[in-house]
Design an enzyme around this catalytic site. Structure first.
Site, short mmCIF file in Angstrom:
data_model
loop_
_atom_site.label_atom_id
_atom_site.label_comp_id
_atom_site.label_asym_id
_atom_site.label_seq_id
_atom_site.Cartn_x
_atom_site.Cartn_y
_atom_site.Cartn_z
N GLY A 196 -39.55 -30.85 5.68
CA GLY A 196 -39.86 -29.73 6.56
C GLY A 196 -39.82 -30.14 8.02
O GLY A 196 -39.09 -31.03 8.43
N SER A 197 -40.67 -29.50 8.79
CA SER A 197 -40.60 -29.68 10.25
C SER A 197 -40.93 -31.09 10.72
O SER A 197 -40.61 -31.44 11.85
CB SER A 197 -41.54 -28.68 10.93
OG SER A 197 -41.19 -27.38 10.55
N THR A 198 -41.60 -31.87 9.89
CA THR A 198 -41.89 -33.24 10.34
C THR A 198 -40.59 -33.99 10.61
O THR A 198 -40.57 -34.94 11.39
CB THR A 198 -42.71 -34.03 9.30
OG1 THR A 198 -42.02 -34.02 8.05
CG2 THR A 198 -44.09 -33.43 9.11
#
Lengths: 480, 484
Positions: free
Chosen positions: B214-216
């Site tokens: 995801g956004s990490t």
């Protein structure tokens, strides 16, 4: 032979009155060794298992010593010129067998296994000692009452009948562990008649072949370099072949059929001195084995299990892989390595209940290592070769045949059992002579040794001094 | 008749010879194979015939051995706080085999290792039994406890490493299991229930499970943008239209909520986790450059041994729209929690990525150290300059963005939240992610990645901040309180 003839004018025959030394003291010394060695082994096991000298050590030591001693005394008295190695070698094996059986009696694993299967776990060593005593008793009986082995010749056809009865009898009794080789006598336990049949059949073969050997050897046609026997002479060999197949099929006893057939071929060859018999024998046994192997499911299973000993661990497990005993035996041998784990420190009881009977050789392999296992094989080899030597020395064809047959049967049995346990050939389920736990085997093999000793005694015994020849002077050659 | 008898004698001699040869083959040539065959029970019998050596954390053994009174197995493995440490120790089961450190260091733990030869010989001469050596780990028991308790009854994992050395400080996975319960010979029932559990308690999620990050993953994308000179600075405006359509498609890439993403700088885009900005960065750089950058962080490495081998994190070869999605940690992009901790660690350590490891020393029963791990550089994931820029952006995330829950008073903390969609058409509960690092005067002592599976509380990017960040914060605090 005519070593002393030159100097002695009275000795006109080629048989010397001064025979070989009796070697009884050699036997005694070897026997002492054969008793002391198992005693040390026994102490070793006790120390390894419990950290103390086993309490029954004196009893076993004395028991074994007594058995060996009685055997020796009887031989000294009634078979003075017997081969000095046979008795000590058999005693040593018997003693080592007792120690291993006793050692496996202590196995907690086997005790729990028996409990889990609803048996009460019984120590086998006391029984084995008792059977050894019975075996020695039979040994003594044979030595004393069998004045001359040639007497056995008279019982050729009776032997045949008895052997047939013994071989066929197990068919009428329930099988155990997949083979019908037992006769169960209620209250007394069970005996394995095959072990006794081995000796009795040898007597029959020796008697029969001695009479028929000329007909078998000479009345044949030469065909493609082989001497083809006449049909009517071929009869007996076909009969034995058929018999071994019958045993194989009805009693699912691969080992015995191999043993009887092998013994017969060997004796036939010795009697006729014709290589063609060996060729026929091998062809017929190969043919029979191939047919039975592909038809009889029990044998097929054995062959598959031999080819793929570790298939039992496969997932999914093949339907024929019913027992992990062979794999366990291989593990036992491998884990023993060259020097073994030390007596009492292996885990050959992982083979489960057969560790002290069919697979006892694997137990030795693990605990005594390659060194110990080879020593045991060499002891067997020595017994066989002493038997062969006896056959060579025997002066009568019956004795020669009988000694060859018994020694060869002994050798074949060792090969079949040890080879089976080591995965060299398919497993057959016979017993390792003297080592394995089992009464019939111990008793029968003591009888076998007794007969060999008797033949060797006759063979090595100096001929009685010939009556003084009054013509000796007169027939002297007068040189010109 | 003597000639055939002699031949038979030779034949019998050959039979014995055949047996002797076979015996030599079995007991000499094949002996080692048979001795160590996996089905040879003697191996296990020997393994459990004496107490095993221990696995040690902070000077305390987290394992033990207890006498069972059994026939085959005299001793049984026990574990202190088994469920908490299971992802580190693995198990040593008499029936179901060993895993992880228990398996990899088995020869040391049972005292069979070649390096213990001298010890063994001395013990043999003095009549002592065989003893096992100890495995000393790099883990930090407080951090582990914080991670395990922080996860609580949620399903998820935590990986924490020391960015300066690569020491693994915490490795937690929930739901977990107590390896003590399946260590013995009669634990079939427990095993069946564990093995059949649909929550997979025996799975080591921190090392062996991969998730869409995801956004990490935007940290990696940002690093790629800076490293490849796509943007000079984290504060310069980017060329990011809103709405932005995935290349070669008509599908617009959406942001979570109404956030200021149009032409946002990398810092702002990180702060609010703009999909459009990073999707475009990934598309602009192209699949090859993105993959190269991901690999510098440890992606696509199928031999990452800690020494327990971590599952391979994957940044795949992909077409353009998929590559854009990979750039925001979706599509086929998959990472282990350890991998994402490595991303945070590389940033915190000024771009230098250290190889993660969890066994510091191995020592013999007499306490002599027989093996020491030397920290090793895995790669220079980015320039020092880029790392510094990313640190400042990640610190903004924590101070003023989605990662506020990771703040620790008086400590510089950088982080990145993430909420990864999964399931067909985003149908299943998303994974909440948080990666972060804390900094002190002499570098960063801890970087951590937290992932929580299947929470349905929130579906937007705040979820990572709300669920995962507090756990990361506890872990970082635990490390800060114990580090010198």
């Amino acid at each position: 032979m005519p070593s002393s003839a030159g100097s002695n004018t009275t000795a006109t025959t080629t048989i010397s009155t001064v025979g070989p030394p009796s070697r009884r003291n050699t036997e005694l010394a070897l026997l002492a060794f054969a008793v002391i060695l198992p005693c040390f082994a026994y102490a070793n096991v006790g120390l390894a298992l419990n950290g103390e000298m086993p309490s029954g050590m004196l009893g076993y030591g004395l028991g074994l010593g007594l058995l060996g001693g009685v055997g020796h005394l009887v031989v000294r008295k009634f078979a003075k010129y017997a081969d000095p190695l046979l008795l000590p070698l058999a005693t040593l094996l018997n003693g080592l067998g007792l120690v291993m059986i006793w050692r496996l009696d202590q196995s907690e694993r086997l005790a729990r296994l028996a409990k889990a299967q609803g048996f009460t776990f019984q120590a086998s060593a006391p029984n084995q000692l008792m059977f050894s005593a019975l075996g020695i008793a039979l040994f003594v009986g044979v030595i004393i009452f069998l004045k001359d082995h040639r007497i056995l010749q008279r019982y050729t056809y009776i032997s045949m009948v008895v052997a047939l009865i013994l071989l066929v009898a197990p068919v009428f009794f329930p099988g155990k562990f997949g083979a019908k080789i037992w006769i169960t006598i209620p209250g007394l336990g069970s005996i394995q008649p095959g072990e006794f049949a081995k000796i009795i059949l040898a007597i029959f073969f020796a008697g029969y072949l001695m009479v028929k050997r000329d007909a078998l050897a000479l009345a044949s046609r030469r065909f493609m370099g082989l001497y083809l026997p006449r049909g009517r002479d071929l009869g007996p060999i076909l009969a034995v072949w058929a018999l071994s197949l019958v045993i194989l099929v009805f009693e699912t006893d691969l080992g015995s059929s191999l043993l009887f057939f092998g013994m017969f071929v060997v004796m036939l060859y010795v009697a006729t001195e014709r290589t063609s018999w060996i060729v026929f024998g091998l062809l017929m046994s190969a043919g029979g084995a191939a047919v039975v192997g592909s038809v009889e499911p029990h044998v097929k299973v054995r062959v598959m299990a031999w080819l793929h000993p570790f298939a039992v661990y496969d997932n999914p497990r093949p339907s024929w892989a019913t027992t992990e005993q062979i794999a366990q035996a291989m593990f036992a041998f491998g884990s023993g390595g060259v020097f073994g784990t030390g007596w009492g420190q292996g885990a050959s009881d992982l083979i489960q209940f057969a560790a002290n009977s069919d697979f006892i050789f694997a137990s030795y392999g693990e605990e005594l290592g390659l060194a110990g296992a080879m020593a045991i094989l060499l002891i067997y080899g020595l017994i066989v070769e002493r038997g062969m030597r006896t056959a060579l020395a025997a002066r009568d064809p019956f004795g020669k045949l009988l000694a060859t047959g018994l020694a060869a049967a002994f050798g074949i049995q060792v090969f079949v059992v040890a080879g089976g346990v080591m995965g060299l050939i398919p497993l057959t389920g016979m017993t390792m002579p003297f080592l394995a736990q089992g009464g019939s085997s111990v008793i029968a093999n003591w009888a076998l040794i007794a007969i060999l000793i008797k033949i060797s005694d006759t063979a090595r015994r100096p001929a009685p001094a010939p009556a003084p020849s009054t013509d000796a002077e007169m027939t002297q050659v007068v040189r010109p | 008749m003597n000639k055939p008898v002699r031949r038979i004698a030779i034949f019998c001699g050959l039979l014995v010879l055949a047996l002797l040869l076979r015996d030599n083959w079995l007991q000499f040539v094949q002996a080692d194979d048979l001795k160590t065959h996996k089905n040879n029970r003697r191996v296990d019998i020997a393994r459990y015939s004496q107490p095993r050596g221990n696995i040690i954390v902070d000077g305390q053994a987290i394992t033990g051995s207890v006498e069972t009174g059994g026939v085959d197995f005299k001793y049984k493995r026990t574990y202190n706080d088994g469920a908490m440490w299971a992802p580190v120790t693995g198990r040593s089961s008499q029936v179901y085999g060993a895993t992880q450190l228990e398996k990899l260091y088995d020869s040391v733990l049972i005292g069979d290792d070649d390096r213990l030869f001298f010890n063994r010989t001395v013990d043999m001469l003095t009549g002592k039994g065989k003893k096992g050596g100890d495995v000393i780990t790099t883990l930090n028991s407080k951090a582990q406890k914080a991670a395990f308790e922080g996860l609580g009854d949620k399903k998820g994992a935590v990986a924490a490493i020391d960015p300066r050395t690569g020491k693994i400080l915490a490795l937690a996975s929930t739901p977990s299991y107590d390896p003590s319960k399946i260590a013995g010979a009669n634990d079939g029932k427990e095993w069946t229930s564990l093995d059949g559990d649909k929550n997979k308690p025996m799975l080591n999620r921190a090392l062996r499970e991969t998730y869409p990050p995801g956004s990490t993953f935007k940290v990696v994308t940002a690093a790629a943008a800076l490293e490849n000179g796509l943007y000079k600075d984290v504060d310069s405006k980017t060329d990011s239209p809103l709405p932005w359509t995935l290349p070669d498609t008509v599908t617009p890439l959406k942001n979570e909520g109404d956030i200021p993403c149009k032409d946002a700088s990398l810092r702002v885009a990180m702060q609010w986790s703009c999909n459009t900005v990073f999707g475009k960065v990934s598309a602009d750089l192209g699949n090859k450059k993105m993959m190269e950058q991901a690999q510098k962080f440890g992606y696509n490495n199928d031999k990452l041994d800690t020494p327990v081998r971590a599952a391979q994190s994957i940044y795949p070869k992909d077409n353009r729209p998929q590559n854009a999605m990979d750039g925001i940690g979706q599509a086929s992009n998959r990472a282990t929690p350890l991998q994402m901790a490595m991303v945070a660690a590389a940033v915190a350590n000024d771009g230098k990525l250290m190889e993660p490891y969890m066994v510091d020393k191995v020592r013999a029963p007499n306490l002599n150290v027989i093996e020491t791990h030397q920290p090793k550089e895995l790669s220079q994931a980015m320039s020092r300059d880029t790392a510094r820029k990313l640190q400042s952006a990640m610190e903004t995330v924590v101070n003023d963005g989605t990662g506020k829950n990771g703040r620790i008073p008086g400590v510089t903390v950088g982080g990145k939240t993430g909420t990864a969609q999964h399931g067909v058409a985003n149908s299943e509960n998303p994974y909440a992610w948080f990666i972060s690092y804390a900094k002190s005067a002499n570098g960063s002592p801890v970087a951590v990645a937290v992932v929580i599976e299947g929470s349905d509380t929130m579906r937007d990017d705040i979820a990572g901040g709300a669920l995962a960040a507090p756990i990361a914060k506890k872990v970082m605090e635990a490390v800060l309180s114990t580090s010198k």
